[in-house]
Design a protein around this motif. Structure first.
Motif, mmCIF file in Angstrom:
data_model
loop_
_atom_site.group_PDB
_atom_site.id
_atom_site.type_symbol
_atom_site.label_atom_id
_atom_site.label_comp_id
_atom_site.label_asym_id
_atom_site.label_seq_id
_atom_site.Cartn_x
_atom_site.Cartn_y
_atom_site.Cartn_z
ATOM 1 N N ILE A 89 0.853 -1.182 0.000
ATOM 2 C CA ILE A 89 0.000 0.000 0.000
ATOM 3 C C ILE A 89 0.893 1.237 0.000
ATOM 4 N N PRO A 91 1.126 4.696 1.221
ATOM 5 C CA PRO A 91 0.383 5.468 2.214
ATOM 6 C C PRO A 91 0.435 6.984 2.004
ATOM 7 N N LEU A 94 -2.935 8.810 1.844
ATOM 8 C CA LEU A 94 -4.009 8.297 2.695
ATOM 9 C C LEU A 94 -4.111 9.074 4.001
ATOM 10 N N GLY A 95 -5.308 9.207 4.504
ATOM 11 C CA GLY A 95 -5.541 9.820 5.809
ATOM 12 C C GLY A 95 -5.682 11.325 5.753
ATOM 13 N N LYS A 101 -2.900 9.384 9.003
ATOM 14 C CA LYS A 101 -1.729 9.203 8.141
ATOM 15 C C LYS A 101 -0.735 8.237 8.785
ATOM 16 N N ALA A 104 -1.894 4.705 8.380
ATOM 17 C CA ALA A 104 -1.661 4.184 7.028
ATOM 18 C C ALA A 104 -0.193 3.785 6.856
#
Length: 121
Positions: A89, A91, A94-95, A101, A104
């Protein structure tokens, strides 16, 4: 990798691009497990060669992104290396909050640790 398998294993971190700076969230989640990344700098495969690392002396390239996999496969035309693609993933986008965050980034960190342990125990 170095934290778990440092003795007798030569490991280098490289990527497709070299932006030199390591993401602060990566530094934070690795610090949680006593891995110091604040002085770490990323470099490209091309820079590794320019700085004297002979890619032919490595046994394995682990690619964590499709772009890294493509570049690694290009390199294996010139060197006898194995390439493994470990989809992880990303990251970075994300978040919404700091905690989201970090969560992630922890998920990605733990995903990589799981893959390391599955491969080498």
């Amino acid at each position: 990798m170095k934290k778990f398998y440092s003795i007798g294993t030569y490991v280098q971190s490289a990527g497709v691009y070299s932006d030199m700076e390591i993401d602060g969230f990566s530094i934070a989640v690795c610090q949680e497990m006593d891995v110091e990344l604040s002085r770490h700098r990323s470099r490209s495969f091309d820079e590794m060669e320019q700085w004297g690392d002979d890619l032919g002396s490595f046994d394995l390239i682990v690619a964590l992104s499709p772009a890294a996999q493509r570049r690694s496969l290009e390199l294996t035309r010139h060197y006898h290396l194995s390439v493994e693609y470990w989809p992880t993933i990303d990251p970075t986008g994300l978040g919404e909050t700091r905690e989201a965050k970090l969560a992630a980034y922890r998920q990605t960190r733990d995903q990589i640790i799981g893959k390391l342990q599955a491969k080498w125990g």
